[in-house]
Write a protein that holds these residues in place. Structure first.
Motif, PDB file in Angstrom:
ATOM      1  N   ILE C  66       0.987  -1.115  -0.027  1.00  0.00           N
ATOM      2  CA  ILE C  66       0.527  -0.114  -0.745  1.00  0.00           C
ATOM      3  C   ILE C  66       0.968   1.058  -0.032  1.00  0.00           C
ATOM      4  CG2 ILE C  66      -1.541   1.304   1.578  1.00  0.00           C
ATOM      5  CD1 ILE C  66      -2.696  -1.437   1.919  1.00  0.00           C
ATOM      6  N   VAL C  67       1.853   1.369   0.334  1.00  0.00           N
ATOM      7  CA  VAL C  67       2.567   2.379   0.736  1.00  0.00           C
ATOM      8  C   VAL C  67       3.500   2.987  -0.920  1.00  0.00           C
ATOM      9  CG1 VAL C  67       4.697   3.178   2.099  1.00  0.00           C
ATOM     10  CG2 VAL C  67       3.112   2.283   4.150  1.00  0.00           C
ATOM     11  N   PHE C  68       4.174   1.673  -0.578  1.00  0.00           N
ATOM     12  CA  PHE C  68       4.494   1.777  -2.516  1.00  0.00           C
ATOM     13  C   PHE C  68       3.989   2.183  -3.214  1.00  0.00           C
ATOM     14  CE2 PHE C  68       6.493   0.148  -5.849  1.00  0.00           C
ATOM     15  CZ  PHE C  68       7.723   0.813  -5.910  1.00  0.00           C
ATOM     16  N   ILE C  69       2.580   1.907  -3.492  1.00  0.00           N
ATOM     17  CA  ILE C  69       1.693   2.782  -4.674  1.00  0.00           C
ATOM     18  C   ILE C  69       1.280   3.952  -4.114  1.00  0.00           C
ATOM     19  CG2 ILE C  69      -0.879   2.540  -4.941  1.00  0.00           C
ATOM     20  CD1 ILE C  69      -0.224  -0.779  -5.054  1.00  0.00           C
ATOM     21  N   ASP C  70       1.213   4.070  -2.834  1.00  0.00           N
ATOM     22  CA  ASP C  70       0.952   5.818  -2.202  1.00  0.00           C
ATOM     23  C   ASP C  70       1.921   6.295  -2.602  1.00  0.00           C
ATOM     24  OD1 ASP C  70      -1.607   4.833  -1.432  1.00  0.00           O
ATOM     25  OD2 ASP C  70      -1.070   5.576   0.659  1.00  0.00           O
ATOM     26  N   ILE C  71       3.225   5.956  -2.694  1.00  0.00           N
ATOM     27  CA  ILE C  71       4.550   6.232  -2.683  1.00  0.00           C
ATOM     28  C   ILE C  71       4.268   7.182  -4.150  1.00  0.00           C
ATOM     29  CG2 ILE C  71       7.395   7.086  -3.104  1.00  0.00           C
ATOM     30  CD1 ILE C  71       7.073   5.238  -0.410  1.00  0.00           C
ATOM     31  N   LEU C  72       3.894   6.456  -5.040  1.00  0.00           N
ATOM     32  CA  LEU C  72       4.192   6.797  -6.685  1.00  0.00           C
ATOM     33  C   LEU C  72       3.102   7.490  -7.189  1.00  0.00           C
ATOM     34  CD1 LEU C  72       4.587   3.225  -8.446  1.00  0.00           C
ATOM     35  CD2 LEU C  72       5.940   4.828  -8.287  1.00  0.00           C
ATOM     36  N   LEU C  73       1.606   7.420  -5.955  1.00  0.00           N
ATOM     37  CA  LEU C  73       0.399   8.442  -6.495  1.00  0.00           C
ATOM     38  C   LEU C  73       1.237   9.971  -5.765  1.00  0.00           C
ATOM     39  CD1 LEU C  73      -2.775   6.700  -5.624  1.00  0.00           C
ATOM     40  CD2 LEU C  73      -2.271   7.206  -7.922  1.00  0.00           C
ATOM     41  N   ALA C  74       1.190   9.322  -4.932  1.00  0.00           N
ATOM     42  CA  ALA C  74       2.560  11.169  -4.002  1.00  0.00           C
ATOM     43  C   ALA C  74       3.319  11.830  -4.782  1.00  0.00           C
ATOM     44  CB  ALA C  74       3.116  11.298  -2.665  1.00  0.00           C
ATOM     45  N   ASN C  75       3.689  11.578  -5.675  1.00  0.00           N
ATOM     46  CA  ASN C  75       4.462  12.437  -6.298  1.00  0.00           C
ATOM     47  C   ASN C  75       3.691  12.888  -7.962  1.00  0.00           C
ATOM     48  OD1 ASN C  75       7.608  11.927  -6.036  1.00  0.00           O
ATOM     49  ND2 ASN C  75       7.029   9.627  -5.458  1.00  0.00           N
ATOM     50  N   PHE C  76       2.987  12.184  -8.329  1.00  0.00           N
ATOM     51  CA  PHE C  76       1.981  12.959  -8.930  1.00  0.00           C
ATOM     52  C   PHE C  76       0.715  14.233  -8.731  1.00  0.00           C
ATOM     53  CE2 PHE C  76       2.472   8.527 -11.206  1.00  0.00           C
ATOM     54  CZ  PHE C  76       3.083   9.143 -13.009  1.00  0.00           C
TER      55      PHE C  76
END
Lengths: 89, 106, 163
Positions: C66-76
């Motif tokens: 979950i955190v990994f996906i959130d990091i990718l989303l966070a950047n956009f």
């Protein structure tokens, strides 16, 4: 194709270095300058990695790793100085 | 095919690195500036490092994964330095666009 | 057993880091990596903080994903906010009341918050009851707190603390 991508990337990362330098000179406060230095060392890692791909040499990896380690230690030391320096005053 | 993947990773990484520094130069108070370098720059350099790992694994005769070490290290250290910087800024009472909460002033 | 192998997880992790560092998988390096992985925790035993117990390893895996996906989303999300007009941002400080007690859980929560969308952890209050977080663009502070508590704090509490 790869060479064009590398040229674009060099241009963008160099611009990032220039922007960080601008923030480093402009300030206005000490934490801003520390943050600019922090960004600068990460940008330098990016430049070294790009240079390594461009020159097809794995030698630059060691330099990038050392910069990553020392940069983090430097940021932490500067922040600790800010946090403690005021207590002594 | 692999060249396209590499080019994509390199350009994406460079764009995110640039956006991180743009945030540092452009935003208006220290606490908002902190967001750019901690997130965008970390992912940008992460992309570049993955590109480098793919490049050297396919060029050389053996797998090259040591770039993952820098990526991992940056992902562990970026939030730590951001937290320390924010703590130092709160300690120095830097002016902020947002109201500083009472709990931070003790 | 406990005295001979004080940190059963640290040993293989250190061995893998050694193999990555020398960038080779030769038998000699594997052996040297395992030796180093055993020797470093063994000789630095006294400096280690309290022992960490993981109660639910599967939840830890899901949390990492979950955190990994959130990091990718966070950047956009952060990239869009930076490229947009800076005067339209609504930054705010938010104090999150903590339900966590253990050191490792609190530090992991703070790191997760720093890496995920538009928030940076700024300060842990002296009584360890609140974590002050700076958010880049926030409309509703209460829903942000609720989201962080539900998405990150709850799994961390399940993983590291006995309920």
């Amino acid at each position: 194709m790869l060479n064009y991508a590398l040229m674009i990337a060099f241009a963008l990362v160099s611009a990032a270095v220039a922007l960080s330098f601008w923030r480093l000179f402009r300030g206005p406060d000490t934490p801003d300058r520390i943050l600019a230095l922090d960004t600068l060392y990460i940008n330098t890692i990016a430049l070294l990695i790009l240079l390594g791909i461009y020159l097809k040499s794995a030698l630059y990896f060691e330099a990038a790793l050392l910069i990553a380690l020392m940069g983090f230690v430097g940021t932490v030391a500067l922040c600790k100085y800010l946090l403690r320096g005021d207590i002594i005053e | 095919m692999q060249e396209y993947l590499l080019s994509f990773l390199i350009v994406t990484g460079a764009v995110f690195t640039f956006i991180g520094s743009l945030g540092l130069a452009r935003l208006r108070d220290f606490y908002t500036r902190l967001h750019g370098p901690t997130k965008a720059t970390t992912l940008g350099v992460g992309c570049l490092l993955i590109a480098s790992a793919v490049f050297f694994s396919t060029q050389g005769e053996q797998l090259s994964l040591h770039e993952m070490l820098i990526t991992l290290f940056l992902f562990i250290t970026a939030p730590v330095s951001a937290h320390l910087l924010a703590k130092a800024a709160l300690h120095l009472r830097l002016k902020s666009l947002a109201a500083i909460p009472k709990k931070a002033e003790e | 057993m406990r005295r001979l192998l004080p940190h059963p997880i640290v040993t293989p992790v250190l061995a893998v880091i050694w193999l990555l560092l020398v960038n080779s998988t030769g038998a000699g390096h594997i052996l040297l990596g395992i030796l180093l992985g055993w020797a470093i925790p063994f000789f630095t035993l006294q400096f280690w903080p309290d022992k960490v117990t993981i109660y639910k390893p599967l939840t830890l895996l899901r949390f990492t994903a979950i955190v990994f996906i959130d990091i990718l989303l966070a950047n956009f999300i952060v990239a869009r906010l930076i490229l947009g007009s800076p005067s339209r941002l609504k930054p705010a400080f938010v104090a999150i009341p903590l339900a966590l007690k253990s050191d490792i859980a609190i530090s992991l929560l703070a790191n997760t918050i720093s890496l995920t969308p538009g928030t940076v952890s700024a300060l842990l209050t002296a009584d360890r009851q609140h974590l002050v977080v700076h958010a880049l663009d926030v409309d509703d502070a209460a829903s942000l707190i609720a989201a962080i508590k539900e998405r990150y704090e709850k799994p961390l509490k399940e993983i590291f603390e006995k309920c």
